[in-house]
Write a protein that holds these residues in place. Structure first.
Motif, mmCIF file in Angstrom:
data_model
loop_
_atom_site.group_PDB
_atom_site.id
_atom_site.type_symbol
_atom_site.label_atom_id
_atom_site.label_comp_id
_atom_site.label_asym_id
_atom_site.label_seq_id
_atom_site.Cartn_x
_atom_site.Cartn_y
_atom_site.Cartn_z
ATOM 1 N N ALA A 259 -6.955 10.362 -2.602
ATOM 2 C CA ALA A 259 -6.262 9.270 -1.890
ATOM 3 C C ALA A 259 -5.513 8.381 -2.888
ATOM 4 O O ALA A 259 -4.412 7.902 -2.604
ATOM 5 N N GLN A 260 -6.123 8.180 -4.050
ATOM 6 C CA GLN A 260 -5.486 7.315 -5.056
ATOM 7 C C GLN A 260 -4.191 7.901 -5.605
ATOM 8 O O GLN A 260 -3.384 7.198 -6.190
ATOM 9 N N ARG A 261 -4.008 9.197 -5.425
ATOM 10 C CA ARG A 261 -2.766 9.843 -5.885
ATOM 11 C C ARG A 261 -1.610 9.606 -4.918
ATOM 12 O O ARG A 261 -0.461 9.912 -5.243
ATOM 13 N N SER A 262 -1.927 9.143 -3.697
ATOM 14 C CA SER A 262 -0.916 9.048 -2.639
ATOM 15 C C SER A 262 0.177 8.038 -2.985
ATOM 16 O O SER A 262 -0.100 6.968 -3.535
ATOM 17 N N THR A 263 1.408 8.417 -2.641
ATOM 18 C CA THR A 263 2.529 7.482 -2.828
ATOM 19 C C THR A 263 3.034 6.997 -1.472
ATOM 20 O O THR A 263 4.057 6.330 -1.383
ATOM 21 N N ASP A 264 2.321 7.366 -0.403
ATOM 22 C CA ASP A 264 2.693 6.952 0.954
ATOM 23 C C ASP A 264 2.517 5.431 1.088
ATOM 24 O O ASP A 264 1.428 4.911 0.825
ATOM 25 N N PRO A 265 3.588 4.712 1.506
ATOM 26 C CA PRO A 265 3.467 3.246 1.636
ATOM 27 C C PRO A 265 2.347 2.840 2.604
ATOM 28 O O PRO A 265 1.759 1.768 2.472
ATOM 29 N N GLY A 266 2.020 3.719 3.568
ATOM 30 C CA GLY A 266 0.942 3.415 4.515
ATOM 31 C C GLY A 266 -0.429 3.366 3.845
ATOM 32 O O GLY A 266 -1.410 2.924 4.456
ATOM 33 N N ASP A 267 -0.505 3.833 2.599
ATOM 34 C CA ASP A 267 -1.811 3.871 1.920
ATOM 35 C C ASP A 267 -2.027 2.691 0.972
ATOM 36 O O ASP A 267 -3.047 2.639 0.263
ATOM 37 N N VAL A 268 -1.058 1.751 0.976
ATOM 38 C CA VAL A 268 -1.143 0.645 0.001
ATOM 39 C C VAL A 268 -2.458 -0.132 0.142
ATOM 40 O O VAL A 268 -3.133 -0.424 -0.850
ATOM 41 N N LEU A 288 -14.109 2.314 3.865
ATOM 42 C CA LEU A 288 -14.755 3.513 4.414
ATOM 43 C C LEU A 288 -13.999 4.000 5.650
ATOM 44 O O LEU A 288 -13.736 5.203 5.797
ATOM 45 N N GLY A 289 -13.607 3.063 6.524
ATOM 46 C CA GLY A 289 -12.869 3.423 7.748
ATOM 47 C C GLY A 289 -11.533 4.069 7.414
ATOM 48 O O GLY A 289 -11.177 5.117 7.982
ATOM 49 N N LEU A 290 -10.808 3.487 6.478
ATOM 50 C CA LEU A 290 -9.486 4.034 6.116
ATOM 51 C C LEU A 290 -9.628 5.405 5.451
ATOM 52 O O LEU A 290 -8.836 6.320 5.704
#
Ligand code: FPP
Ligand code: MG
Length: 339
Positions: A259-268, A288-290
């Motif tokens: 997840a920490q690799r994600s560049t999706d703005p929704g994951d900020v 935990l939910g996210l």
């Protein structure tokens, strides 16, 4: 009062075995392992026996001794006494490591029971772990110098893995590669040794022993990775542990690293939370939910399946038949387990 001579735990086999004859034999041999374990951890000091039996009696799937017994079936001496001794060695080493691990993780629950540190205190938990490890070492000596060498190397790998988990990846090392090294050390090593001991003391050929040791390494890594996925995914303490512990303790796991690799703005928001102290309930529950809803969970599951498939491919060193089928099922169960 507990009967200190009777094994309290007689588990059903932790994997589906289609062949009735093999399943019956393994069940009978597992009972022998339980009986032997109960004897091995008896101390002259009643309290030491109670503390050492605490987690053993609490349950556990006995994956490692089962793998010893199953790997031994690939040889010509599956019913030798050394196979039972080797199965006890790996379970006692594992049990020892759990007492220490729960101190490091400040865990309250293990195998659905109070952890030893919660029931007594850290000193008792650490020393009971030492007691169990020393019992395991005494027992290994009965298997000869080569087995002692294997056990010593396994202990080194277990401890190195556990230490590496406590440090940041060195500069230039990819965090996921670092994590996989941790997992191979702290879990893969003992599961690889379980398969190797089974093959060796069961009288398998060198080719089969090598294949099974490599299989154990892969299955062991998959086992830990799926355990870590469960720590995030399980809604209750159905696994006998408190879910979300890794996240709360800041212990990195594969879904978090992905997840920490994600560049999706929704994951900020998730990435921000993952960089914070999650020991408080509110940010912990939000993270935990996210994380549970994040594609990194399925990515991690696919990674585990891939490892299990690589492990199964190594089984071509064994002849077709119920033992090979059961080892294939073992890899599948490890990769897809839900508790
Ligand atoms: C559980 O990991 C811990 C291990 C697999 C190994 C721990 C190894 C040591 C403590 C080194 C000392 C070893 C001995 C033999 C005395 P985890 O915390 O990720 O899993 P959990 O969810 O089951 O707690
Ligand atoms: Mg732990």
């Amino acid at each position: 009062m507990t009967d200190q001579n009777a094994p309290a735990h007689a588990p059903a086999l932790a994997l589906p075995i289609v062949d009735d004859e093999l399943a019956d034999r393994l069940r009978a041999r597992m009972s022998e392992v339980e009986q032997a374990l109960t004897g091995h951890i008896r101390s002259e000091a009643g309290f030491v026996t109670t503390a050492a039996r605490h987690l053993m009696d609490a349950g556990g799937k006995r994956f490692r001794p089962l793998l010893v017994l199953l790997a031994a079936e690939a040889g010509t001496k599956a019913s030798s006494d050394d196979v039972i001794t080797a199965a006890c060695v790996v379970e006692l080493t594992h049990l020892a490591s759990l007492y220490h691990d729960d101190v490091m993780d400040e865990a309250a629950l293990r195998r659905g029971a109070d952890s030893a540190n919660a029931r007594w205190d850290n000193h008792i938990a650490i020393l009971t772990g030492d007691f169990l490890f020393s019992k395991s070492s005494e027992l290994t000596a009965e298997l000869g110098a080569d087995a002692v060498r294997v056990q010593a190397r396994t202990f080194t790998e277990l401890v190195e893995g556990q230490i590496l988990e406590s440090i940041e990846p060195p500069v230039g090392v990819d965090p996921i590669d670092h994590h996989l090294r941790v997992v191979a050390g702290k879990t893969g090593s003992l599961i690889a040794t379980s398969a190797l001991y089974g093959a060796r003391f069961g009288g398998a050929t060198q080719e089969v022993e090598d294949a099974l040791a490599a299989y154990g390494d892969l299955v062991g890594t998959a086992f830990q990775l799926s355990d870590d996925i469960l720590d995030i995914a399980s809604e209750s303490d159905e696994s006998g542990k408190t879910p979300g512990t890794d996240l709360r303790e800041g212990v990195p796991t594969l879904p978090v690293l992905l997840a920490q690799r994600s560049t999706d703005p929704g994951d900020v928001r998730l990435i921000e939370l993952l960089s914070l102290d999650l020991s408080e309930d509110a940010p912990h529950a939000e993270a935990l939910g996210l994380l549970r809803a994040h594609p990194a969970m399925d990515e991690a599951r696919a990674f585990v399946m891939e490892r299990a498939n690589q492990a199964k491919a190594l089984l071509t060193a064994l002849p077709d038949g119920p033992v090979r089928d059961a080892l294939e099922a073992f890899a599948d169960v490890v990769a897809t387990r839900s508790s």
